[in-house]
Design a protein around this motif. Structure first.
Motif, short mmCIF file in Angstrom:
data_model
loop_
_atom_site.label_atom_id
_atom_site.label_comp_id
_atom_site.label_asym_id
_atom_site.label_seq_id
_atom_site.Cartn_x
_atom_site.Cartn_y
_atom_site.Cartn_z
N ALA A 125 17.24 -6.31 19.35
CA ALA A 125 17.06 -4.81 19.10
C ALA A 125 17.20 -3.98 20.38
CB ALA A 125 15.63 -4.68 18.80
N TYR A 126 17.01 -4.33 21.62
CA TYR A 126 17.20 -3.95 22.70
C TYR A 126 18.34 -4.14 23.68
CZ TYR A 126 12.65 -1.85 21.74
OH TYR A 126 11.53 -1.41 21.22
N VAL A 127 18.68 -5.49 23.93
CA VAL A 127 19.71 -5.82 24.49
C VAL A 127 21.06 -5.86 23.81
CG1 VAL A 127 21.00 -7.75 25.75
CG2 VAL A 127 18.45 -7.53 25.91
N GLY A 128 21.09 -5.76 22.35
CA GLY A 128 22.21 -5.73 21.48
C GLY A 128 23.01 -7.00 21.35
N ARG A 207 21.95 -0.33 8.87
CA ARG A 207 21.34 -0.17 10.26
C ARG A 207 21.50 1.34 10.83
NH1 ARG A 207 20.98 -4.59 14.67
NH2 ARG A 207 20.36 -5.90 12.74
N THR A 208 22.92 1.69 10.56
CA THR A 208 23.21 2.97 11.20
C THR A 208 22.60 4.08 10.42
OG1 THR A 208 25.61 2.27 11.65
CG2 THR A 208 25.15 4.60 11.75
N ALA A 209 22.36 4.21 9.11
CA ALA A 209 21.71 5.26 8.15
C ALA A 209 20.31 5.28 8.74
CB ALA A 209 22.15 5.05 7.01
N SER A 210 19.81 4.01 9.03
CA SER A 210 18.38 4.02 9.41
C SER A 210 18.26 4.74 10.80
CB SER A 210 18.02 2.44 9.45
OG SER A 210 18.02 1.91 7.98
N TYR A 211 19.09 4.34 11.64
CA TYR A 211 18.87 5.08 12.99
C TYR A 211 18.79 6.55 12.63
CZ TYR A 211 19.09 1.11 16.12
OH TYR A 211 18.93 0.13 16.98
N LEU A 212 19.92 7.05 12.13
CA LEU A 212 20.04 8.39 11.82
C LEU A 212 18.92 9.11 11.08
CD1 LEU A 212 24.05 8.49 11.14
CD2 LEU A 212 22.48 8.90 13.23
N SER A 213 18.39 8.35 10.30
CA SER A 213 17.24 8.96 9.62
C SER A 213 15.69 8.88 10.12
CB SER A 213 17.10 8.12 8.18
OG SER A 213 16.73 6.95 8.35
N GLY A 214 15.87 8.33 11.36
CA GLY A 214 14.77 8.40 12.23
C GLY A 214 13.69 7.09 11.99
N GLN A 215 14.24 6.25 11.36
CA GLN A 215 13.43 5.02 10.96
C GLN A 215 13.16 4.02 12.34
OE1 GLN A 215 14.59 2.70 7.58
NE2 GLN A 215 14.80 4.54 6.45
N PRO A 216 12.06 3.44 12.58
CA PRO A 216 11.92 2.43 14.06
C PRO A 216 12.79 1.41 13.73
CG PRO A 216 10.06 2.52 12.43
CD PRO A 216 11.02 3.29 11.78
N VAL A 217 13.96 1.38 13.75
CA VAL A 217 14.76 0.19 13.71
C VAL A 217 14.37 -1.07 14.73
CG1 VAL A 217 17.27 -0.50 13.75
CG2 VAL A 217 16.65 1.49 12.60
N ARG A 218 14.48 -0.63 16.07
CA ARG A 218 14.12 -1.45 16.99
C ARG A 218 12.64 -2.01 16.68
NH1 ARG A 218 16.62 1.73 22.47
NH2 ARG A 218 18.81 1.09 21.96
N GLY A 219 11.90 -1.27 16.34
CA GLY A 219 10.47 -1.84 16.18
C GLY A 219 10.55 -2.85 15.08
N VAL A 220 11.47 -2.61 13.99
CA VAL A 220 11.35 -3.30 12.78
C VAL A 220 11.86 -4.52 13.19
CG1 VAL A 220 12.40 -3.79 10.60
CG2 VAL A 220 11.35 -1.63 11.18
N LEU A 221 12.98 -4.60 14.04
CA LEU A 221 13.67 -5.98 14.52
C LEU A 221 12.80 -6.78 15.23
CD1 LEU A 221 17.34 -4.46 15.21
CD2 LEU A 221 16.54 -6.01 13.20
N LEU A 222 12.26 -6.00 16.19
CA LEU A 222 11.20 -6.87 16.93
C LEU A 222 10.10 -7.50 15.95
CD1 LEU A 222 11.09 -6.89 20.11
CD2 LEU A 222 9.09 -5.38 20.10
N ALA A 223 9.74 -6.69 15.20
CA ALA A 223 8.61 -7.38 14.19
C ALA A 223 9.01 -8.44 13.45
CB ALA A 223 8.12 -6.28 13.32
N VAL A 224 10.09 -8.43 12.83
CA VAL A 224 10.68 -9.46 12.23
C VAL A 224 10.70 -10.88 12.81
CG1 VAL A 224 11.25 -7.99 10.07
CG2 VAL A 224 13.03 -8.85 11.91
N TYR A 225 11.21 -10.59 13.98
CA TYR A 225 11.51 -11.89 14.84
C TYR A 225 10.23 -12.31 15.21
CZ TYR A 225 16.67 -11.44 14.61
OH TYR A 225 17.88 -11.32 14.16
#
Length: 325
Positions: A125-128, A207-225
């Motif tokens: 999520a953060y390092v890419g 994922r791009t649309a989720s970012y643009l719509s303001g969803q917590p993409v990084r938080g979701v990725l961190l949570a699922v892992y």
């Protein structure tokens, strides 16, 4: 009778193919599981006994638990190759803390495993990093870390309370089966009924649309892992109780292959955007029953691996074919 035009016939054939592929995607794993169980009921001696059925369900528990966490990861379009190594970490940590009581040992093992999952999530999520690269690092290093914790030695466990995590059977049902069933229901509710579940599907879908719509993409990725690490930790803890020893060299070894297969066969595409928890449960059971069928009928287990591989290829083809129709 008016002849059907070429375009109409083509459209009809395309519709039929789409309908068949969609049906196979949604129902194929259940049909395959039912047919295999029926085969065993007819041809496998003593298959239709409560002891055999409950024993098979208990054996399926580690794969099922790992598959539940993986289903969420794959739902975001990711992958987690490290789940077997995370199980090994749990197996190494439990003996280190049993002197403080078994609940402390279990909590510490799960804490280590969640931290391992958070590491994967942070890299993605953060390092890419690509998920396959990020989790491959822990796949390689995690088991080595676990063996360092126990100095490469098998740690025998005699704590009866801890061992009862595998051996206990409330109302005649093995405790691991009850744990797995409860967690499967909870994950199913999360996916279907919660905002977090919708975020998981949205991130996997685009994922791009989720970012643009303001969803917590990084938080979701961190949570699922992190959840994947937690579920692998639970599986590793139960596997340690089953073995009555901490053995990070063997516990969880290559379990990620059966778990990924269970998720994909169950109808969750590797591209993400969709999660089928019921299908994942059926897929995990199917993987186990295939192996058990060959063992109980004295057939070479190598052929079971070949059959599993063929099923995986078919499942992936169905997923790809559905997107093309």
């Amino acid at each position: 009778m008016i002849p059907m035009s070429g375009s109409t016939a083509t459209a009809g054939a395309s519709f039929d193919r789409a309908a068949i592929i969609s049906w196979l995607r949604d129902q194929g794993v259940y049909v395959a599981l039912v047919l295999l169980v029926l085969f065993n009921l007819v041809f496998t001696t003593n298959f239709a006994t409560s002891g055999t059925i409950l024993g098979l369900l208990s054996q399926a528990t580690p794969v099922l638990l790992v598959s539940l966490g993986l289903a969420l990861v794959i739902g975001t379009g990711g992958i987690d190759l490290s789940v077997g190594s995370v199980m090994a970490i749990a197996s190494a940590v439990v003996p280190l803390y049993l002197g403080y009581s078994w609940p402390v040992a279990v909590l510490m093992a799960l804490l280590f495993c969640v931290l391992a999952g958070l590491l994967n999530g942070f890299l993605v999520a953060y390092v890419g990093m690509q998920p396959i690269v990020a989790t491959l690092a822990l796949f390689v290093g995690g088991r080595g870390f676990a063996q360092v914790l126990v100095d490469g030695q098998l740690q025998t466990i005699s704590d009866g309370a801890f061992l009862s995590l595998w051996r206990a059977a409330p109302l005649g049902i093995p405790l691991p089966v009850i744990i797995a069933a409860i967690l499967a229901v909870l994950v199913g509710i999360v996916v279907k009924r919660t905002t977090f579940g919708r975020y998981v599907l949205a991130v996997g879908g685009n994922r791009t649309a989720s970012y643009l719509s303001g969803q917590p993409v990084r938080g979701v990725l961190l949570a699922v892992y992190a959840i994947s690490g937690l579920f692998a930790g639970i599986a590793g803890t139960l596997a340690t109780a089953r073995l009555a020893a901490g053995d990070p060299s063997q516990i969880g070894l290559l379990i990620e292959l059966d778990a990924i297969a269970a998720v994909v066969i169950g109808g969750t595409p590797l591209t993400g955007g969709r999660v089928s928890i019921a299908g994942t449960v059926a897929g995990a059971l199917l993987m186990l029953v295939i192996s058990a069928t060959f063992v109980m009928n004295n057939l070479p287990p190598t052929y079971a691996q070949i059959l599993k591989a063929a099923i995986i290829v078919l499942a992936v083809y169905i997923q790809q074919g559905r997107r093309k129709v």
